[in-house]
Design a protein around this motif. Structure first.
Motif, short mmCIF file in Angstrom:
data_model
loop_
_atom_site.label_atom_id
_atom_site.label_comp_id
_atom_site.label_asym_id
_atom_site.label_seq_id
_atom_site.Cartn_x
_atom_site.Cartn_y
_atom_site.Cartn_z
N CYS A 182 35.88 22.72 24.42
CA CYS A 182 36.70 22.13 23.24
C CYS A 182 36.84 23.23 21.87
CB CYS A 182 36.32 20.75 22.81
SG CYS A 182 36.40 19.59 23.96
N HIS A 183 37.89 22.95 21.11
CA HIS A 183 37.88 23.95 19.93
C HIS A 183 38.26 23.00 18.78
CE1 HIS A 183 40.72 26.64 17.43
NE2 HIS A 183 39.55 26.71 16.96
N ALA A 184 37.23 22.59 17.91
CA ALA A 184 37.62 21.58 16.86
C ALA A 184 36.94 22.17 15.67
CB ALA A 184 37.16 20.39 17.37
N GLY A 185 37.03 23.33 15.16
CA GLY A 185 36.32 23.65 14.03
C GLY A 185 35.01 23.70 13.97
N ARG A 186 34.38 23.68 12.99
CA ARG A 186 33.12 23.65 12.87
C ARG A 186 32.45 22.54 13.42
NH1 ARG A 186 30.63 24.38 7.10
NH2 ARG A 186 30.78 26.62 7.43
N ILE A 187 31.40 22.46 14.15
CA ILE A 187 30.60 21.00 14.84
C ILE A 187 29.44 20.82 13.89
CG2 ILE A 187 29.72 20.10 16.94
CD1 ILE A 187 32.64 20.77 17.00
N LEU A 188 29.51 19.88 13.25
CA LEU A 188 28.71 19.22 12.26
C LEU A 188 27.20 18.95 12.87
CD1 LEU A 188 30.90 17.06 10.25
CD2 LEU A 188 30.25 19.53 9.67
N ASN A 189 27.42 18.22 14.00
CA ASN A 189 25.88 17.73 14.87
C ASN A 189 26.47 17.94 16.58
OD1 ASN A 189 23.71 16.78 15.75
ND2 ASN A 189 24.15 14.65 15.01
N PRO A 190 25.98 19.01 17.06
CA PRO A 190 26.39 19.24 18.30
C PRO A 190 26.22 18.31 19.41
CG PRO A 190 25.80 21.25 17.46
CD PRO A 190 25.26 20.19 16.45
N PRO A 191 25.07 17.54 19.55
CA PRO A 191 24.88 16.36 20.49
C PRO A 191 25.99 15.08 20.30
CG PRO A 191 22.85 16.75 19.21
CD PRO A 191 23.85 17.83 18.89
N ALA A 192 26.01 14.76 18.94
CA ALA A 192 26.83 13.78 18.77
C ALA A 192 28.33 14.01 18.90
CB ALA A 192 26.91 13.35 17.10
#
Lengths: 730, 214
Positions: A614-624
């Motif tokens: 996936c490509h969705a900009g910055r990932i704020l909390n990877p496991p969530a």
């Protein structure tokens, strides 16, 4: 603050807390049964009475008589509320059908009464003693038939139902390779684990409801409007929501009937919709019929593209805009899309996870597999060849960021795609035919204005309050991470309070806009609080450094709690998104890879492996974020292989209205799932540089399953769900 | 320990109570229309999480509603009330059951363990801690049932109780990934965190988390 232009460097870039793998901060409460859901507020609303909802037993027509005396005299019954005695009611802006019906009935299981009693058992028993007589009227329940009468719906959320560019007809006629196929997607039920549930308590003319809801401010306004009272007199509380998937965006019968029941019984009343009422009483994802025509040249480039969609809903209801899933996805100069909506007398259709795009991609991403095979190209390669970095309808408009090719190539590499045999039905593992499938995930990245209040207490703790909801999405944690990053404190010194209409109005949870919008609102409030700290210290805000719980400016180094003082220090702000949305298309992307085994004798389908890149900009909390994606992949497996609200076309209702007969994936259906995020950030959308992942994962995954089934068997099923009977007769 | 309001209930009495409870709707139907006929209620004591509670309950009360509405132990969730989803799973004498499918009056003398009895936020049971560590949930509503079910399931494996996925009935049960998934399939997670839940359970059980499986 207004977000008006592409963000430069900011404090979120430090990524000391944001972007770090962080366990849910409310995780221990949920794992020990201590998180309080709507029906469970014992201390705040003590000794409530219980409301049991009675649903209409016909789909369309009128109540001719209703005898409630048996219920009223039944043991323990305190009140019976019907449309006749409820007093004047309006209807919420977001509701299409009435939440309390009578005498007109608009759909099966539409609520017609609430029976309030001292205990749940007494309320349930009382409900069986109401005698209702109906005059049924013929209704329209079959989309296939109603399709002929479908009309052009109005634009919704700024999207016109139809689009056209170039010369589709000419290009399609001239294309050396083409497909023309029609696909069916059935109605789906959200089937969230927590039923719609509410407790209502009146204090004079003020109403408080503890309810399960995704959009606090909208629901407060709609509940007030329905009850014809000022919104300031209504408080909506919803800190824990047991799943929503769009079903809890709006108020439903439970909250209105709890309020009316509490008013009649003069005590707090709790109402939960019984599971067997949920599918027909509330909303669902409408069924669609989609026709896709694609023409391609010998080089594999799409020359002609058409995606047409038919769906249905109650009069005044919106349509399921399935064509947005494809409209700007791949290149090609000659194109058209259209949506037509029919009037049906089934329960109200409404948003379910990735409305439009989930069913749209279920059809369209099979069509891409079909045309790729026609052309003789690998379906990964075909998608790469037809990538576009601009809106193919308006080439001046570019994607703000689009790494679909990278998603596809990374996924193909990781999944061992090169080992796929392009010839269907050619790979066997014992009695199992094995196939691989791929599809693109594609979903818009909208934003909504969002507010928050942030306070520092004398203890140095940071308190964040916003009416944002956490429906399992991980809002608590990313909001906490944002505040911790911005205020220079460790995460365990942040308290996050959500889901209360006493807090500043947020984006709410929907349309995968929640994470990016709500954290941006917290970002804005934190900036304001930093200014307040600077003012209090008598320094310029840009010289202030805050770290490890201390504010530092020049030679001054003061603990935050000390700056706040005994009265604390607080700031409130909201983010207002004001960038030029015409310049860029803002989307999230992904590539789904699926391996299935189809039993050679029984046609049973088992999903063996799944990967999403996936490509969705910055990932704020990877496991969530991973959890959002794999959860959506799971729901997509359900849509591919088992989920269907079956319509009784004579009586006019969904027959399989419980969790035994509306089958959703269980543990046995879901293998270990892989999810990879490409490193990225998108500064054009928000100061958080994130986009959203809640709905991306469900887009395309069902088609990837369908394409894998085709690769395994050579059988192309275009009518979801792909069940054994369909495979056997194909 | 029993309080002054409790009374001894033998297993035979429990069976009688169960029979009486099933007869209640028929009696009620016969009396329909008669004003405010009091429902049949009974006194019983429930041993929940090691604590004995004296209760006076409408005999129609499910064990789940007794826990949630009368003992205010709302960790056990009502997802469907029909034994279809598993959110209400609790342990009765160490075995997992759907508490919505069982009447409270059938459980006098039983040892009932709910999610609250397994651990607390500050002192979590190993299974609870594993769910948090592996992000084995999203909304959290199915979670107590998943955790109680997982704890009960591990005892079943230990006791060599076979499942649909067991390939060799003569060999000791092993907690393979297909076994785990089969045995947990009575607990629905609509958020779809299954892959993480399987990892959490495998971790708590001390077996390797499986990747690929058919």
């Amino acid at each position: 603050m207004k977000f008006t232009q592409t963000e430069g460097k900011n404090r979120t870039d430090r990524q000391k807390v944001i972007g770090k793998a962080t366990p849910r901060i409310e995780g221990a409460l949920k794992a020990t049964g201590k998180a309080t859901y709507a029906y469970e507020w014992h201390d705040i609303a003590p000794k409530p009475a219980f409301g049991y909802v009675l649903g209409a037993a016909i789909a369309k027509g009128r109540i001719t008589s209703m005898d409630t005396s048996g219920a009223e005299s039944s043991a323990g019954v305190l009140a019976v509320v019907t449309a006749e005695n409820a007093g004047p009611l309006d209807k919420g802006n977001f509701n299409v059908v009435k939440l309390l019906a009578g005498p007109e009935i608009q759909h099966y299981h539409q609520a017609i009464a609430v029976i309030v009693a001292r205990t749940f058992e007494e309320a349930r028993a009382g409900a069986t003693k109401i005698k209702v007589r109906y005059a049924s009227e013929p209704g329209v329940y079959d989309l296939e038939v109603a399709k002929e009468t479908a009309v052009k719906p109005p634009a919704r959320w700024g999207n016109e139902p139809d689009s056209a560019a170039g010369d589709f007809a000419g290009a399609f006629a001239a294309a050396p390779f083409k497909i023309d196929a029609t696909y069916h997607t059935p109605a789906h039920s959200h089937a969230m684990m927590e039923p719609f549930a509410s407790i209502a308590a009146w204090k004079g003319d003020e109403l408080t409801v503890w309810t399960a809801n995704q959009m606090i401010a909208w629901s407060r306004a709609d509940l007030a409007k329905t009850l014809k009272m000022p919104p300031e007199k209504v408080r909506v509380v919803s800190p824990y929501v047991g799943g929503g998937f769009g079903g809890k965006l709006w108020i439903r019968a439970d909250v209105l009937l709890a309020a009316l029941g509490a008013r009649a019984a003069k005590r707090p009343v709790k109402v939960a919709l019984p599971r067997p009422m949920m599918a027909n009483n509330t909303v669902h994802r409408p069924a669609t019929i989609q026709r896709v025509r694609l023409g391609a040249g010998k080089d594999g480039k799409i020359t002609a593209f058409a995606h047409e969609n038919w769906a249905g809903n109650q009069k005044g209801g919106s349509t399921e805009t399935a064509t947005l899933a494809s409209r700007a996805l791949y290149a090609g100069a000659n194109r058209m899309t259209s949506n037509r909506n029919a009037t049906l007398d089934l329960p109200e259709g409404n948003a379910m996870r990735a409305p439009g795009d989930a069913p749209g991609s279920m059809a369209f991403e099979i069509a891409i597999d079909e045309i790729a095979e026609k052309v003789g190209l690998d379906p990964v390669e075909f998608r790469v060849i037809n990538d576009t970095q601009v809106n193919p309808e308006k080439p001046a408009q570019t994607y703000s960021t689009r790494k679909l090719i990278q998603c596809l190539k990374t996924g193909a590499e990781k999944f061992g795609w090169s080992k796929r045999n392009a010839k269907p039905g050619a790979v066997r593992d014992g009695n199992w035919l094995v196939g691989l499938g791929v599809a693109t995930a594609y979903r818009g990245a909208p934003t909504m204005n969002s507010g928050a209040r942030v306070r520092i207490e004398s203890s140095g703790r940071v308190i964040v309050e916003t009416d944002m909801t956490d429906i399992g999405t991980g809002s608590y944690t990313i909001i906490g991470q944002t505040a911790a990053e911005m205020m220079g404190v460790p995460l365990d010194r942040v308290d996050v309070r959500l889901g209360d209409s006493n807090f500043p109005v947020s984006a709410g949870s929907g349309g995968q806009f929640g994470a990016v919008s709500a954290t941006s609102g917290v970002y804005a409030a934190c900036l304001k609080l930093r200014e307040a700290i600077a003012t209090k210290l008598g320094v310029a805000a840009d010289t202030l450094e805050i770290d490890d719980g201390f504010a530092v400016a020049g030679s001054k180094r003061v603990a935050l709690g000390e700056v706040a003082g005994t009265e604390g220090l607080s700031a409130e702000d909201k983010i207002e998104f004001a960038t030029d949305r015409e310049k860029h298309l803002h989307y999230t992307f992904g590539a789904h890879f699926v391996e299935v085994g189809v039993h050679a004798i029984t046609s049973e389908v088992r999903v063996r492996r799944m990967l999403a890149v996936c490509h969705a900009g910055r990932i704020l909390n990877p496991p969530a974020a991973r959890n959002q994606i794999i959860g959506a992949m799971t729901m997509g497996v359900g849509a591919a292989l088992m989920e269907e609200l079956v319509v009784d076309k004579k009586v006019g209702f969904f027959v399989n209205h419980d969790l035994a007969s509306y089958e959703v994936p269980v543990h046995a259906d879901i293998p270990h799932q892989e999810c990879v995020f490409l490193d990225d950030e998108d500064p054009t959308v928000s100061p958080m540089k994130a986009l959203g992942v809640g709905e991306l994962g469900i887009c395309g995954v069902s088609a990837a399953v369908a394409n894998a089934v085709y690769n395994a068997t050579g059988k192309r099923v275009r009518d979801y769900p792909i069940t054994i009977d369909k495979l056997m007769r194909t | 320990m029993q309080g002054p309001g409790d009374f001894e209930v033998s297993r035979r009495d429990v069976l009688k109570l169960g029979a009486a409870a099933t007869a209640v709707p028929l009696v009620a139907k016969g009396q329909a229309g008669s004003p405010a006929e009091a429902p049949v209620s009974t006194q019983l004591s429930l041993n929940v999480n090691g604590k004995v509670h004296a209760l006076k309950l409408d005999t129609r009360t499910s064990l789940l509603d007794a826990l949630r509405d009368h003992l205010q132990l709302t960790g056990s969730k009502k997802g469907c009330d029909h034994g279809q989803c598993g959110a209400c799973t609790v342990l009765v004498n160490g075995r997992r059951i759907n508490s919505c499918l069982s009447l409270a009056v059938m459980h006098a003398g039983d040892k009932i363990t709910t999610i609250e009895g397994l651990g607390t936020p500050n002192k979590m049971h190993a299974m609870q801690a594993a769910f948090v560590k592996h992000d084995g949930f999203q909304c959290g509503y199915c979670t107590p049932g998943q955790i109680c079910s997982a704890v009960g399931m591990l005892s079943e494996v230990k006791a060599n109780v076979p499942s649909h996925a067991t390939t060799d009935l003569t060999a000791p049960c092993a907690l393979t990934n297909p076994e785990l998934r089969e045995r947990m399939s009575g607990n629905i997670c609509r958020c779809g965190a299954y892959s993480n839940i399987a990892e959490a359970i495998a971790d708590a059980a001390g077996v390797p988390a499986a990747g690929r499986s058919a």
